[in-house]
Design a protein around this motif. Sequence first.
Motif, PDB file in Angstrom:
ATOM      1  N   CYS A 125      34.428  56.543  45.522  1.00  0.00           N
ATOM      2  CA  CYS A 125      33.270  56.455  46.117  1.00  0.00           C
ATOM      3  C   CYS A 125      32.524  55.470  45.359  1.00  0.00           C
ATOM      4  N   THR A 256      29.812  58.748  53.359  1.00  0.00           N
ATOM      5  CA  THR A 256      30.367  58.288  54.494  1.00  0.00           C
ATOM      6  C   THR A 256      31.831  57.745  54.239  1.00  0.00           C
ATOM      7  N   THR A 258      34.672  55.401  54.839  1.00  0.00           N
ATOM      8  CA  THR A 258      34.408  54.002  54.823  1.00  0.00           C
ATOM      9  C   THR A 258      35.769  53.410  54.624  1.00  0.00           C
ATOM     10  N   ASP A 259      36.009  52.407  55.923  1.00  0.00           N
ATOM     11  CA  ASP A 259      37.387  51.642  55.698  1.00  0.00           C
ATOM     12  C   ASP A 259      37.200  50.239  56.196  1.00  0.00           C
ATOM     13  N   ASP A 260      36.389  49.501  55.340  1.00  0.00           N
ATOM     14  CA  ASP A 260      35.873  48.100  55.673  1.00  0.00           C
ATOM     15  C   ASP A 260      36.210  47.131  54.637  1.00  0.00           C
ATOM     16  N   LEU A 263      33.419  45.151  52.787  1.00  0.00           N
ATOM     17  CA  LEU A 263      32.815  46.012  51.923  1.00  0.00           C
ATOM     18  C   LEU A 263      33.514  46.362  50.739  1.00  0.00           C
ATOM     19  N   ASN A 271      40.367  50.238  49.937  1.00  0.00           N
ATOM     20  CA  ASN A 271      39.880  51.285  51.065  1.00  0.00           C
ATOM     21  C   ASN A 271      40.943  52.413  51.181  1.00  0.00           C
ATOM     22  N   ARG A 274      34.465  56.569  50.127  1.00  0.00           N
ATOM     23  CA  ARG A 274      33.481  57.152  50.565  1.00  0.00           C
ATOM     24  C   ARG A 274      32.187  56.370  49.955  1.00  0.00           C
ATOM     25  N   HIS A 275      31.158  56.300  50.812  1.00  0.00           N
ATOM     26  CA  HIS A 275      29.926  55.377  50.323  1.00  0.00           C
ATOM     27  C   HIS A 275      28.607  55.918  50.604  1.00  0.00           C
TER      28      HIS A 275
END
Length: 285
Positions: A125, A256, A258-260, A263, A271, A274-275
Amino acid sequence: MTTDVTVTDEAVASLEGTADPRLRELLTGLIRHLHAFARETGLTQAEWERAIGFLTETGKMCTDTRQEFILLSDVLGLSMLVETINGDRAAGSTESTVLGPFHMTESPVRELGANIDLVGGGEPCVVSGRIVSGDGTPLPGAVLDVWQADGNGFYDVQRPDLQPPGNGRGLFTTDAEGRFWFRTCVPSPYPIPTDGPVGELLKATGRHPYRPAHIHFIASAEGHSPVTTHIFVAGSDYLDSDAVFAVKQSLVEDFTPTDDPSLAREFGIANPFRHARFDLVLDHA
Ligand code: BEZ
Ligand code: FE
């Protein structure tokens, strides 16, 4: 002659020569409340001896890396009470919560973006945000001291055989825009140490020893009052029954999923991750 009726006043009067007025005030209150407790409960000799035995064992359990007295204060709610009556912070400022017994080693200085999870194994994370003043002004050069348990719920000092010193810890300095960010693993709920007298107390009172998942922080900046706090993982077990009563709703944050790609590139992480993103708001000193 001292009788059960006069002993309280005599003990209080014995403090007359105390040079420090605050020390006298504190000891006077302590004597009066302890005596009232003994009277109210009809404390027996055997019970008092048992209590002294308990406190003796609590002291014996303390070492450089174990603080059983802080733990006792925590499970009795006293740490949180002292924190709260002294945590007079402006509306909108980050709320404080207990320090806990595991801030006993210095956190290693780390670069922004570093991974404080030196052993791996937990869910990756990113934690990011800004340290800002009450009016929203970012605070460059502010210092963020971070510590957390590993994915199995243990601090580095509890498992020196399995974790290198400094695992789960970091001392970060915010950038020119007051930002901080670091990588870690998502913390999990964990039991406070139960192998000592405090554990016996929890057992005797039918209480569980768990704390909800959290990360500890002390944020400080020039001209501002430092804040000692945690963030709690939204949805964690035990948020409504923390063994040390330290949860405040404003400190619960989403981690959250996250799979971006952009980012992930920005934070140097693969990826998915979690963020958790939040600002820490400090009061002027
Ligand atoms: C902790 O979160 O590290 C903690 C706080 C109070 C008691 C035990 C552990
Ligand atoms: Fe903790």
